[in-house]
Design a protein around this motif. Structure first.
Motif, short mmCIF file in Angstrom:
data_model
loop_
_atom_site.label_atom_id
_atom_site.label_comp_id
_atom_site.label_asym_id
_atom_site.label_seq_id
_atom_site.Cartn_x
_atom_site.Cartn_y
_atom_site.Cartn_z
N ALA A 25 2.35 29.65 20.10
CA ALA A 25 1.47 28.72 20.81
C ALA A 25 0.63 27.89 19.85
O ALA A 25 0.32 28.31 18.74
CB ALA A 25 0.54 29.51 21.74
N SER A 26 0.27 26.70 20.33
CA SER A 26 -0.72 25.85 19.68
C SER A 26 -2.01 26.03 20.47
O SER A 26 -2.04 25.80 21.67
CB SER A 26 -0.30 24.38 19.73
OG SER A 26 0.89 24.17 19.03
N ILE A 27 -3.07 26.46 19.78
CA ILE A 27 -4.35 26.70 20.42
C ILE A 27 -5.26 25.53 20.05
O ILE A 27 -5.52 25.29 18.87
CB ILE A 27 -4.98 28.02 19.93
CG1 ILE A 27 -3.97 29.16 20.09
CG2 ILE A 27 -6.28 28.30 20.66
CD1 ILE A 27 -4.30 30.38 19.24
N CYS A 28 -5.72 24.80 21.05
CA CYS A 28 -6.53 23.60 20.84
C CYS A 28 -7.99 23.89 21.15
O CYS A 28 -8.30 24.36 22.26
CB CYS A 28 -6.06 22.46 21.72
SG CYS A 28 -4.35 21.98 21.41
N ILE A 29 -8.88 23.59 20.19
CA ILE A 29 -10.31 23.77 20.39
C ILE A 29 -11.01 22.55 19.81
O ILE A 29 -10.83 22.20 18.64
CB ILE A 29 -10.86 25.02 19.68
CG1 ILE A 29 -10.00 26.25 19.96
CG2 ILE A 29 -12.30 25.30 20.09
CD1 ILE A 29 -9.33 26.76 18.75
N ALA B 160 -16.37 31.56 16.61
CA ALA B 160 -15.97 32.06 17.92
C ALA B 160 -16.01 30.90 18.91
O ALA B 160 -16.57 29.84 18.62
CB ALA B 160 -16.90 33.18 18.36
N TRP B 161 -15.42 31.13 20.07
CA TRP B 161 -15.49 30.16 21.15
C TRP B 161 -15.39 30.91 22.47
O TRP B 161 -14.89 32.02 22.54
CB TRP B 161 -14.39 29.11 21.06
CG TRP B 161 -12.99 29.66 21.11
CD1 TRP B 161 -12.26 30.01 22.22
CD2 TRP B 161 -12.15 29.94 19.99
NE1 TRP B 161 -11.02 30.48 21.86
CE2 TRP B 161 -10.93 30.45 20.50
CE3 TRP B 161 -12.30 29.81 18.62
CZ2 TRP B 161 -9.87 30.83 19.67
CZ3 TRP B 161 -11.25 30.19 17.80
CH2 TRP B 161 -10.05 30.68 18.32
N GLN B 162 -15.88 30.28 23.52
CA GLN B 162 -15.70 30.82 24.86
C GLN B 162 -14.27 30.54 25.28
O GLN B 162 -13.73 29.45 25.01
CB GLN B 162 -16.68 30.19 25.84
CG GLN B 162 -18.11 30.57 25.56
CD GLN B 162 -19.07 29.94 26.56
OE1 GLN B 162 -18.68 29.15 27.42
NE2 GLN B 162 -20.33 30.30 26.45
#
Length: 153
Positions: free
Chosen positions: A59-63, A135-137
């Motif tokens: 997967a590509s996780i976009c933030i 970190a992120w929500q």
């Protein structure tokens, strides 16, 4: 516009809307639209799962940079302060832009990410090489199948 920012349709849309950070991970499981992913460095994180994402996918996780949080633990405490979902990293650079601080961080696997934070840190705290935790929500990151077309606006 908030829906586009919170749940972009493709990694390309996320990049176009806010210079998104793209991380790579393998989907461990999906539960109620939340994907648990393992990064190349071994940490596990969570992100909202794109409708086409399946367990065991790459997967590509976009933030987006303004959706990341940073914590600077006391000297030598980054490894001990990390909780599930935290990414141990090192500060590469920090630039004050008046209304925000733009930081560049390097993860354990060498991947660099950028983040924008309010100017709450003292410039003396922001020395290159300082250990930190990112970190992120979960709702602020989206995981797409690695082979999903980047798309456009």
């Amino acid at each position: 516009m908030p829906l586009l920012l919170n749940r972009p349709a493709t990694p390309g849309v996320a990049l176009a809307l806010g210079d998104a950070n793209i991380l790579t991970g393998k989907v461990l499981r999906i539960d109620d639209d939340v994907a648990e992913l393992r990064l190349p460095s071994g940490e596990t994180v969570e992100a909202m799962a794109d409708a086409d994402l399946a367990e065991h996918d790459l997967a590509s996780i976009c933030i987006l940079p303004d959706r990341l949080s940073v914590l600077f633990p006391r000297a030598g405490a980054a490894d001990n302060s990390a909780e599930a979902g935290d990414l141990i990293c090192t500060l590469v650079s920090a630039h004050h832009l008046g209304h925000s601080i733009v930081m560049r961080m390097r993860l354990c696997d060498g991947t660099e990410v950028s983040l924008n934070r309010p100017p709450v840190h003292n410039p003396r705290e922001l020395k290159a090489g300082r250990p930190a935790l990112l970190a992120w929500q979960t709702r602020n990151a989206t995981a797409f199948p690695m082979d999903k077309k980047t798309g456009s606006l």
